[in-house]
Design a protein around this motif. Structure first.
Motif, PDB file in Angstrom:
ATOM      1  N   ARG A 188      -5.373  -8.123   8.198  1.00 41.88           N
ATOM      2  CA  ARG A 188      -4.267  -7.100   7.580  1.00 41.88           C
ATOM      3  C   ARG A 188      -4.046  -5.827   8.314  1.00 41.88           C
ATOM      4  O   ARG A 188      -4.983  -4.895   8.445  1.00 41.88           O
ATOM      5  N   ILE A 189      -3.046  -5.746   9.020  1.00 38.50           N
ATOM      6  CA  ILE A 189      -2.533  -4.611   9.801  1.00 38.50           C
ATOM      7  C   ILE A 189      -1.536  -3.790   9.073  1.00 38.50           C
ATOM      8  O   ILE A 189      -0.570  -4.196   8.746  1.00 38.50           O
ATOM      9  N   MET A 239      -0.144 -17.989  11.799  1.00 41.06           N
ATOM     10  CA  MET A 239       1.258 -17.099  12.242  1.00 41.06           C
ATOM     11  C   MET A 239       1.195 -15.732  11.513  1.00 41.06           C
ATOM     12  O   MET A 239       0.957 -15.516  10.198  1.00 41.06           O
ATOM     13  N   LEU A 240       1.285 -14.912  12.315  1.00 37.62           N
ATOM     14  CA  LEU A 240       1.339 -13.253  11.630  1.00 37.62           C
ATOM     15  C   LEU A 240       2.635 -13.060  10.825  1.00 37.62           C
ATOM     16  O   LEU A 240       3.493 -13.217  11.311  1.00 37.62           O
ATOM     17  N   GLU A 241       2.544 -12.724   9.690  1.00 38.02           N
ATOM     18  CA  GLU A 241       3.548 -12.699   8.717  1.00 38.02           C
ATOM     19  C   GLU A 241       3.653 -11.266   8.147  1.00 38.02           C
ATOM     20  O   GLU A 241       2.817 -10.462   7.996  1.00 38.02           O
ATOM     21  N   LEU A 242       4.806 -10.748   7.903  1.00 30.83           N
ATOM     22  CA  LEU A 242       5.344  -9.537   7.183  1.00 30.83           C
ATOM     23  C   LEU A 242       4.954  -9.743   5.676  1.00 30.83           C
ATOM     24  O   LEU A 242       5.445 -10.711   5.102  1.00 30.83           O
ATOM     25  N   LYS A 243       4.042  -8.810   5.223  1.00 29.63           N
ATOM     26  CA  LYS A 243       3.887  -8.826   3.656  1.00 29.63           C
ATOM     27  C   LYS A 243       4.071  -7.578   3.061  1.00 29.63           C
ATOM     28  O   LYS A 243       4.064  -6.260   3.720  1.00 29.63           O
ATOM     29  N   LEU A 244       4.289  -7.688   1.632  1.00 32.45           N
ATOM     30  CA  LEU A 244       4.708  -6.375   0.899  1.00 32.45           C
ATOM     31  C   LEU A 244       3.540  -6.394  -0.071  1.00 32.45           C
ATOM     32  O   LEU A 244       3.656  -7.255  -1.032  1.00 32.45           O
ATOM     33  N   GLU A 245       2.719  -5.327  -0.128  1.00 27.63           N
ATOM     34  CA  GLU A 245       1.526  -5.372  -0.870  1.00 27.63           C
ATOM     35  C   GLU A 245       1.445  -3.903  -1.407  1.00 27.63           C
ATOM     36  O   GLU A 245       1.094  -3.138  -0.573  1.00 27.63           O
ATOM     37  N   GLY A 246       1.376  -3.522  -2.917  1.00 33.82           N
ATOM     38  CA  GLY A 246       0.939  -2.226  -3.310  1.00 33.82           C
ATOM     39  C   GLY A 246       2.199  -1.302  -2.773  1.00 33.82           C
ATOM     40  O   GLY A 246       1.722   0.083  -2.692  1.00 33.82           O
ATOM     41  N   GLY A 247       3.447  -1.568  -2.717  1.00 33.36           N
ATOM     42  CA  GLY A 247       4.370  -0.702  -2.076  1.00 33.36           C
ATOM     43  C   GLY A 247       4.143  -0.572  -0.506  1.00 33.36           C
ATOM     44  O   GLY A 247       5.032   0.224  -0.064  1.00 33.36           O
ATOM     45  N   ARG A 248       3.209  -1.041   0.037  1.00 31.67           N
ATOM     46  CA  ARG A 248       3.250  -0.916   1.515  1.00 31.67           C
ATOM     47  C   ARG A 248       3.611  -2.275   2.324  1.00 31.67           C
ATOM     48  O   ARG A 248       3.217  -3.161   1.824  1.00 31.67           O
ATOM     49  N   ARG A 249       3.954  -2.009   3.628  1.00 38.04           N
ATOM     50  CA  ARG A 249       4.128  -3.349   4.249  1.00 38.04           C
ATOM     51  C   ARG A 249       2.793  -3.518   5.342  1.00 38.04           C
ATOM     52  O   ARG A 249       2.345  -2.531   5.703  1.00 38.04           O
TER      53      ARG A 249
END
Length: 298
Positions: A19-20, A1-11
Motif C-alpha cells: 500500500r503506497i 497489477m498496481l491499482e488506485l484505491k480510495l480508503e479512509g478519504g485518502r488515495r
C-alpha cells in the motif's frame, strides 16, 4: 497489477501486497517561492553546469535524471507521464524514483515501474499522481470543446476555445495540479505547470531544445527512443507556451526563461538567457531576500 484505491478519504496505490500512500497536490500548492530549474533532455542539458546551481530546486523529467546523477544533484521532483519511457528505459525511471525528494507520475507509469521492480515505490518518501485535465480512469469526461467551455470562468484553468478548430480546445494551462494538467505534447510543459502550482515565480528551463534531429543528450544511435517533437511542435507545443506568455504570465507572478540558445521555441514566446544573465537574475533574487536562500524541500 498496481491499482488506485480510495480508503479512509485518502488515495493509495496497491497491488494487494503493498500500500503506497499518495500525497495530494493540494497539500503543496503555493508552498514555495523564488527560482526553480526544470531539467529537460535536449543536448544543451548535457552542457549545462547543473552542479553550480545545486542550491536551487531542480525538477528532473524522463532521462534528464542522468544529468542529476552525473552532477551529484538531488532533484526536488522527478516527473514522468510516458509509460513507454518507463518500459523502454526502466533503469532511468528507477533512478529518478529513488533519487528525487518527490516522485510524480501518471498511473500507467507507476504500473510499468512497479511491474519492473516492485521494491522501488514502497521506498519513495513522497508519491504524487499526475492526472490530465478532463480525465477519469484515463478517459475524457467531456469532449474537448465542452470541457474548454466548462472551465471558462475557472481562474486556475486557462484554456483556448474554438467552435471551428478542435486542437485549440486541447491547449491550456493549469495553475492547480489537483485539477489536472494539460499535456502540451512535451513533459517540460507539465513541469512548468507544476512550478506554477508550487508557487515558484522564476522558472529556468534547461535542455528544452525541441528538435527531433539532434535528439537527447543521454542517448545516441540505435539506442535513441522515437520522438514526435516535429509532428507536435506547431500544433501543440508552440501554442501551449504562447498561452503561458499571453494569458498566464499577466495573471500570475510567473517569469519563464529558456537556457537553450538553440531552442526551436522563439525567444518572443520564452525569453532566452545566457549564463551571465542567469547569474544576474539569481543574484537579484538573493538581494531581495537578503541572501536568505533555502533549498525547496529542505
Amino acid at each position: 497489477m498496481l491499482e488506485l484505491k480510495l480508503e479512509g478519504g485518502r488515495r493509495w496505490l496497491s497491488d494487494g501486497a503493498v500500500r503506497i500512500p499518495i500525497a495530494e497536490f493540494g497539500e503543496c500548492r503555493g508552498r514555495h517561492q523564488g527560482s526553480v530549474f526544470l531539467l529537460a533532455s535536449g543536448p544543451s542539458a548535457g552542457e549545462f553546469p547543473l552542479s553550480r546551481y545545486a542550491d536551487w530546486p531542480v525538477v528532473a523529467m524522463n532521462g534528464s535524471i542522468v544529468r542529476c546523477a552525473d552532477q551529484r544533484v538531488t532533484p526536488f521532483f522527478y516527473l514522468c507521464d510516458d509509460p513507454g519511457f518507463v518500459r523502454d528505459r526502466p533503469d532511468l525511471a528507477c533512478l529518478g524514483a529513488r533519487s528525487a525528494s518527490h516522485l510524480a507520475m501518471s498511473l500507467n507509469c507507476f504500473q510499468a515501474l512497479h511491474q519492473h521492480d516492485p521494491t522501488v515505490l514502497p521506498q519513495c518518501a513522497s508519491v504524487l499522481l499526475l492526472e490530465r485535465v478532463n480525465r477519469q480512469n484515463g478517459m475524457a469526461v467531456l469532449s474537448d470543446r465542452s470541457y474548454a467551455w466548462s472551465i471558462r470562468n475557472d481562474p486556475d484553468l486557462i484554456c483556448g476555445f474554438s467552435l471551428l478548430h478542435r486542437k485549440t480546445n486541447r491547449i491550456g494551462f493549469s495553475c492547480d495540479m489537483s485539477k489536472g494538467y494539460f499535456g502540451g505534447r512535451t513533459i517540460p510543459y507539465a513541469a512548468t505547470q507544476l512550478a506554477c502550482h508550487l508557487g515558484f515565480s522564476q522558472v529556468f528551463i534547461v535542455g528544452m531544445d525541441l528538435s527531433k534531429s539532434i535528439g537527447r543528450f543521454y542517448e545516441t544511435g540505435a539506442a535513441a527512443l522515437p520522438s514526435s517533437l516535429d509532428e507536435d511542435f506547431d500544433d501543440y507545443i508552440l501554442p501551449s507556451f504562447r498561452i503561458v506568455a499571453e494569458k498566464v504570465a499577466p495573471r500570475h507572478p510567473l517569469r519563464l526563461f529558456n537556457l537553450s540558445q538553440g531552442s526551436r521555441l522563439p525567444a518572443s514566446v520564452v525569453p532566452k538567457v545566457e549564463l551571465t544573465e542567469l547569474d544576474a537574475l539569481l543574484a537579484a533574487e538573493m538581494a531581495v531576500t537578503d541572501g536568505k536562500h533555502l533549498r525547496a524541500g529542505a
